[in-house]
Design a protein around this motif. Structure first.
Motif, mmCIF file in Angstrom:
data_model
loop_
_atom_site.group_PDB
_atom_site.id
_atom_site.type_symbol
_atom_site.label_atom_id
_atom_site.label_comp_id
_atom_site.label_asym_id
_atom_site.label_seq_id
_atom_site.Cartn_x
_atom_site.Cartn_y
_atom_site.Cartn_z
ATOM 1 N N GLU A 26 30.060 47.367 41.124
ATOM 2 C CA GLU A 26 29.979 48.583 42.187
ATOM 3 C C GLU A 26 29.529 47.355 43.443
ATOM 4 O O GLU A 26 29.415 47.983 44.946
ATOM 5 N N ILE A 27 28.531 46.322 43.301
ATOM 6 C CA ILE A 27 28.525 45.845 44.220
ATOM 7 C C ILE A 27 29.542 44.929 44.751
ATOM 8 O O ILE A 27 29.774 44.555 46.169
ATOM 9 N N ASP A 28 30.149 44.373 43.902
ATOM 10 C CA ASP A 28 31.899 43.679 44.134
ATOM 11 C C ASP A 28 32.098 44.769 44.714
ATOM 12 O O ASP A 28 32.590 44.453 46.119
ATOM 13 N N ILE A 29 32.401 46.298 44.525
ATOM 14 C CA ILE A 29 33.371 47.262 45.594
ATOM 15 C C ILE A 29 32.800 46.859 47.127
ATOM 16 O O ILE A 29 33.220 46.973 48.251
ATOM 17 N N ALA A 30 31.061 47.008 46.953
ATOM 18 C CA ALA A 30 31.076 47.497 48.118
ATOM 19 C C ALA A 30 30.764 46.359 49.363
ATOM 20 O O ALA A 30 30.569 46.338 50.344
ATOM 21 N N GLU A 31 30.906 45.032 48.655
ATOM 22 C CA GLU A 31 31.237 44.041 49.470
ATOM 23 C C GLU A 31 32.982 43.105 49.728
ATOM 24 O O GLU A 31 32.890 42.174 50.120
ATOM 25 N N LYS A 32 33.238 44.498 49.822
ATOM 26 C CA LYS A 32 35.204 44.574 50.030
ATOM 27 C C LYS A 32 35.607 43.210 48.946
ATOM 28 O O LYS A 32 36.518 42.013 49.113
ATOM 29 N N PRO A 83 37.529 43.828 45.560
ATOM 30 C CA PRO A 83 38.581 44.489 44.690
ATOM 31 C C PRO A 83 38.472 43.980 43.433
ATOM 32 O O PRO A 83 38.706 44.177 42.652
ATOM 33 N N ARG A 84 38.978 42.163 43.572
ATOM 34 C CA ARG A 84 39.166 41.872 42.795
ATOM 35 C C ARG A 84 38.553 41.549 41.182
ATOM 36 O O ARG A 84 38.772 42.019 40.573
ATOM 37 N N GLU A 85 37.209 41.104 41.916
ATOM 38 C CA GLU A 85 36.413 40.370 41.131
ATOM 39 C C GLU A 85 35.571 42.043 40.428
ATOM 40 O O GLU A 85 35.369 42.083 39.603
ATOM 41 N N ALA A 86 36.217 43.177 41.031
ATOM 42 C CA ALA A 86 35.643 44.454 40.830
ATOM 43 C C ALA A 86 36.157 44.535 39.427
ATOM 44 O O ALA A 86 36.317 45.530 38.385
ATOM 45 N N TYR A 87 37.372 44.914 39.837
ATOM 46 C CA TYR A 87 38.989 44.961 39.030
ATOM 47 C C TYR A 87 38.905 43.988 37.663
ATOM 48 O O TYR A 87 38.843 45.014 36.290
ATOM 49 N N ASP A 88 38.370 43.125 37.666
ATOM 50 C CA ASP A 88 38.327 42.001 36.945
ATOM 51 C C ASP A 88 37.160 42.228 35.480
ATOM 52 O O ASP A 88 37.084 42.799 34.411
ATOM 53 N N ARG A 89 36.245 42.453 36.426
ATOM 54 C CA ARG A 89 34.473 43.205 35.808
ATOM 55 C C ARG A 89 34.954 44.924 34.779
ATOM 56 O O ARG A 89 34.761 44.857 33.948
ATOM 57 N N TYR A 90 35.155 45.627 35.207
ATOM 58 C CA TYR A 90 36.325 46.708 35.253
ATOM 59 C C TYR A 90 37.006 46.558 33.569
ATOM 60 O O TYR A 90 36.986 47.090 32.609
ATOM 61 N N ARG A 91 38.070 46.221 34.357
ATOM 62 C CA ARG A 91 38.898 45.704 32.772
ATOM 63 C C ARG A 91 38.245 45.090 31.607
ATOM 64 O O ARG A 91 38.249 45.503 30.631
ATOM 65 N N GLU A 99 38.378 55.918 35.044
ATOM 66 C CA GLU A 99 39.217 56.153 36.463
ATOM 67 C C GLU A 99 38.955 55.232 37.615
ATOM 68 O O GLU A 99 40.327 54.884 38.083
ATOM 69 N N ARG A 100 37.839 54.428 37.326
ATOM 70 C CA ARG A 100 37.523 53.247 38.584
ATOM 71 C C ARG A 100 38.478 52.059 37.989
ATOM 72 O O ARG A 100 38.985 52.214 39.202
ATOM 73 N N ILE A 101 39.151 51.704 37.659
ATOM 74 C CA ILE A 101 40.157 50.775 36.791
ATOM 75 C C ILE A 101 41.465 50.898 37.940
ATOM 76 O O ILE A 101 42.178 50.577 38.518
ATOM 77 N N ALA A 102 41.986 52.546 37.855
ATOM 78 C CA ALA A 102 42.697 53.543 38.449
ATOM 79 C C ALA A 102 43.263 52.948 40.077
ATOM 80 O O ALA A 102 43.974 52.272 40.391
ATOM 81 N N GLU A 103 41.558 53.155 40.716
ATOM 82 C CA GLU A 103 41.585 53.375 41.992
ATOM 83 C C GLU A 103 41.639 52.103 42.384
ATOM 84 O O GLU A 103 41.996 51.774 43.779
ATOM 85 N N LEU A 104 40.895 50.963 41.918
ATOM 86 C CA LEU A 104 40.687 49.483 42.073
ATOM 87 C C LEU A 104 42.151 49.162 42.129
ATOM 88 O O LEU A 104 42.698 48.053 42.772
ATOM 89 N N GLN A 105 42.651 49.274 41.239
ATOM 90 C CA GLN A 105 44.412 49.354 40.925
ATOM 91 C C GLN A 105 45.126 49.491 42.496
ATOM 92 O O GLN A 105 45.974 48.945 42.857
ATOM 93 N N THR A 106 45.327 50.330 43.072
ATOM 94 C CA THR A 106 46.000 50.747 43.721
ATOM 95 C C THR A 106 45.132 50.841 45.152
ATOM 96 O O THR A 106 46.014 50.235 45.823
#
Length: 428
Positions: free
Chosen positions: A130-136, A138-146, A160-167
């Motif tokens: 979520e820190i990665d997402i807040a700091e723009k 998304p790739r790091e956040a996507y990898d963490r969630y995967r 759900e979060r992975i799907a949002e980040l994928q888009t």
């Protein structure tokens, strides 16, 4: 009644009233709002239990955090830390407060420190994403969630979060590719397709870029997933497949594709004509293919090109007997040289009896020979144009090969073939 009796009566009444008063309502934590709902309970994924007293204090602290009462929450957390300094959820709760306040710079060191000691602590991993997402990022956040999604005890919202980040990530990469240079665009499109392999628009764009880089086999591989779909008939797909066919020498298939495209859009007509010429060239005798691929043609090469490109030369009749030249022997293109001599386009030195089949042809010589062909074959555009070769070419709307390059510049087979095609049009 004595003073002592009055005090006793008052106390008795107070106790009775207290017993009759309703019990205080339990504290109900409000539901998290917006992105805060992903800042989960810091105890999730932490196996060690605190003392019962600290468990109660943490419950109070967490309810206070959810209610936005951070002052009370911090007091309870400080009480816990003073008694159990190593209780990680109390530390992570501080990060949750910072995240809710939008202070990622304060939250990140806490989360990283905890993950350094407990790399598979679920709540801390979620906070890091979520820190990665807040700091723009998304790739790091996507990898963490995967990575988190592979755990059997991952929270329900991870998918759900992975799907949002994928888009979000796909859109970011696809948009960046549209404005990037080709090499960078190929990399970005590959990354986008790794996230969403079913995105046909990105796949087609990647194939087009690869065709433009002459990486035809790679382009074909990228197009494979859509060849059995409705997208196969899209103009961009058919165009890419036609170019791949050409690279594989399948000219007839490419011509068929471009003919269909040309019926849809006349912009493809010039390319269709060009492919037909290439197909004709590919079926020419070996001396022609060698001549047209040459980077610096000779007089023999030019004789071959003028024979096969200029109908007035190839189908000329009633020619005089050619003069004798002692240097043509078994030269490749000998028959074409003899025809150029018979038509007077090539002249034999009267003393040495040589025509010079291996002499290089520079831009100035090509200009003169093209002008001689126009004059001797009777091009109507040469009437009144005088004898200057450059003026003759200009009068017949032929681009002078010496312009820009200089008269001494070598001439490639492609350039010479282009000049001969213009001469052929001028003679018709």
């Amino acid at each position: 009644m004595t003073k002592k009796s009055n005090l006793f009566l008052i106390a008795t009444l107070a106790i009775a009233l207290a017993r009759c008063a309703p019990a205080p309502a339990p504290i109900v934590a409000p539901a998290p709002q917006a992105g805060d709902r992903y800042i989960i309970d810091p105890r999730i994924g932490y196996d060690l239990q605190p003392t019962p007293a600290n468990a109660k204090r943490f419950d109070e602290a967490w309810r206070a955090i959810l209610g936005g009462d951070y002052t009370t929450a911090r007091k309870r957390l400080e009480d816990i830390r003073s008694r159990e300094p190593g209780y990680a959820p109390a530390q992570l709760a501080e990060a949750s407060i910072a995240l809710r306040q939008g202070k990622t710079d304060a939250a990140r060191p806490i989360v990283e420190r905890i993950l350094g000691k407990r790399p598979h602590y679920i709540a801390a991993e979620v906070y890091a994403a979520e820190i990665d997402i807040a700091e723009k990022r998304p790739r790091e956040a996507y990898d963490r969630y995967r990575d988190l999604a592979t755990r059997p005890n991952a929270p329900d919202f991870v998918a759900e979060r992975i799907a949002e980040l994928q888009t979000s990530l796909f859109d970011q990469l696809y948009s960046a590719a549209a404005a990037a240079p080709d090499d960078e665009a190929v990399r970005l499109l590959r990354e986008a397709l790794a996230i969403n392999p079913s995105a046909s628009a990105a796949r087609i764009a990647l194939a087009q870029k690869l065709v433009g880089q002459h990486k035809f086999d790679e382009a074909r591989t990228e197009l494979e997933p859509i060849l059995n779909s409705g997208d196969v008939d899209r103009t961009e797909v058919q165009e890419a497949l036609a170019e791949i066919d050409i690279n594989r020498g399948r000219y007839e298939a490419a011509i068929a594709r471009y003919e269909r495209l040309s019926k849809r859009d006349r912009r493809f007509a010039p390319r269709l004509d060009e492919i037909k010429r290439q197909y004709a060239d590919a079926n020419m005798p070996p001396q022609f293919r060698r001549a047209i691929e040459s980077e610096a043609i000779t007089r023999a090469d030019l004789a071959v090109l003028m024979y096969w490109k200029v109908a007035s030369v190839r189908f000329a009749s009633n020619m005089a007997a050619p003069p004798i030249a002692i240097d043509i022997g078994e030269t490749p293109g000998r028959d074409e040289i003899v025809r150029a001599m018979a038509l007077g386009i090539y002249q034999v030195d009267p003393v040495t009896r040589r025509v010079g089949p291996y002499s290089p042809v520079n831009a100035g010589a090509l200009t003169r020979i093209a002008a001689r062909m126009l004059t001797m074959r009777g091009a109507a555009c040469t009437r009144g144009a005088g004898n200057d070769p450059q003026k003759l070419l200009a009068a017949c709307a032929i681009v002078d090969p010496a312009l820009g390059a200089g008269i001494d510049a070598p001439v490639s087979g492609r350039v010479a073939a282009g000049v001969m095609e213009q001469v052929d049009r001028a003679l018709k």
